[in-house]
Design a protein around this motif. Sequence first.
Motif, PDB file in Angstrom:
ATOM      1  N   ARG A 117       0.835  -1.201   0.000  1.00  0.00           N
ATOM      2  CA  ARG A 117       0.000   0.000   0.000  1.00  0.00           C
ATOM      3  C   ARG A 117       0.870   1.251   0.000  1.00  0.00           C
ATOM      4  NH1 ARG A 117      -4.390   2.113   4.478  1.00  0.00           N
ATOM      5  NH2 ARG A 117      -5.382   3.614   3.087  1.00  0.00           N
ATOM      6  N   ASP A 145       2.587   1.924  -3.235  1.00  0.00           N
ATOM      7  CA  ASP A 145       1.688   2.506  -4.226  1.00  0.00           C
ATOM      8  C   ASP A 145       1.621   4.030  -4.089  1.00  0.00           C
ATOM      9  OD1 ASP A 145      -0.395   1.695  -6.335  1.00  0.00           O
ATOM     10  OD2 ASP A 145      -1.468   3.151  -5.106  1.00  0.00           O
ATOM     11  N   LEU A 173       0.514  -3.272  -8.296  1.00  0.00           N
ATOM     12  CA  LEU A 173       1.209  -1.983  -8.373  1.00  0.00           C
ATOM     13  C   LEU A 173       1.328  -1.472  -9.809  1.00  0.00           C
ATOM     14  CD1 LEU A 173       4.057  -2.405  -5.741  1.00  0.00           C
ATOM     15  CD2 LEU A 173       2.048  -0.944  -5.578  1.00  0.00           C
ATOM     16  N   LEU A 191      -6.398   0.306  -2.214  1.00  0.00           N
ATOM     17  CA  LEU A 191      -5.677   1.095  -3.216  1.00  0.00           C
ATOM     18  C   LEU A 191      -6.630   1.877  -4.105  1.00  0.00           C
ATOM     19  CD1 LEU A 191      -2.632  -1.051  -4.380  1.00  0.00           C
ATOM     20  CD2 LEU A 191      -2.761   0.751  -2.669  1.00  0.00           C
ATOM     21  N   ARG A 232      -6.089   5.770  -4.395  1.00  0.00           N
ATOM     22  CA  ARG A 232      -5.758   6.389  -5.679  1.00  0.00           C
ATOM     23  C   ARG A 232      -6.764   7.447  -6.094  1.00  0.00           C
ATOM     24  NH1 ARG A 232      -4.032   0.813  -8.841  1.00  0.00           N
ATOM     25  NH2 ARG A 232      -2.024   0.517  -7.821  1.00  0.00           N
ATOM     26  N   ARG A 283      -3.443   0.808 -12.480  1.00  0.00           N
ATOM     27  CA  ARG A 283      -3.380   2.218 -12.110  1.00  0.00           C
ATOM     28  C   ARG A 283      -4.547   3.058 -12.640  1.00  0.00           C
ATOM     29  NH1 ARG A 283       0.743   2.169  -9.187  1.00  0.00           N
ATOM     30  NH2 ARG A 283       0.312   4.243  -8.442  1.00  0.00           N
TER      31      ARG A 283
END
Lengths: 268, 98
Positions: A150, A153, A194, B29, B33, B72
């Motif tokens: 985490r 990232d 990732l 995540l 993000r 991503r």
Amino acid sequence: MNRIIVVTSGKGGVGKTTTTANLGMALARRGRKVAVIDADFGLRNLDLLLGLENRVVYTAVDVLAGQCRLEQALVKDKRQPNLVLLPAAQNRTKDAVKPEQMKKIAGAMARVYEYILIDCPAGIEMGFQNAIAAAQEALIVTTPEISAVRDADRVVGLLEANNIKNIHLIINRIRPAMVQANDMMSVEDVREILAVPLIGVVPDDEKVIVSTNKGEPLVLAENPSLAGNAFDNIARRLEGEKVEFLDLTANNDGFFSRIKKVLNKKLF
Amino acid sequence: MLLEFLERLFLRPGDTSRQQVKNRLKLVLAHDRTDISPESLEAMRKEILAVVSRYVELDTESMDFSLESSERATALIANLPISPGSPPTRRTSRCQFC
């Protein structure tokens, strides 16, 4: 073409300094002129892993304060003439290094050395911003654990925001037996999450602790351990060589593991 | 490849700690993000539901509203099952895109 590469991670204790020391040494052994910079101001460790702590006279902070010339602060490695270390100060001065100053130092060193490896402090504090200021490339070190991934990232995002686009991933302390038992994320799991290209996989290895105790990087060993080989392979990949990733499947060649291998083959 | 398929067949997904950690990481995540606060996300969820409910009756029990991230890029996934055989609650004027 002189390269300034920053070695980073989100979480502390995942192996940045070990990585920096081993990659620096491996590249130097391959005939490259290498400088490693300890940018972890206030927590000096890189000199210890290289076994150079007794040779530190001046630090980066002394250079910036004008108390010595850059050449005077550089510690030459006692085993490998191609490698030098710029140590960090162990006591945090009130005027820490600013990004501009880091650029100046790294820039001056890049005129002489082919590789500048910067060992970053963990996390995303100001120290991190200073350390990455001069870099064109980054290596992100993570272990296959939830908190480390985490935080890694977060750092990928920060690097991209700072216009460092050339980012590669090193997955450290992987335990193949645990992956096979489905109790640890695999290399591919972490890489996929990732979404950063992989440059190295380093198995968990007790030899790392022994090498730290002695102040001798793993890559110097007569018969390098698995982890030592892994670091050497990363150095070769940095050099542009195509090197297969180590096969880290736990070596139990029983009936089931052979069946597993067959079943794991990519179908097309 | 094939092994993964067999594992899916025989192991309930989410059985292993490896699968659990992957799911937890992906979720956290996705939130990291996008950087949307939980309050905003909740407000957005309510507004979207209000809009959809104007046209059809939703099965509120089995709704799923989440952020998902891959390579991503992050997506907002809203899975809104419509109650079986329910007449639309209150049909306003036809939507201009239909």
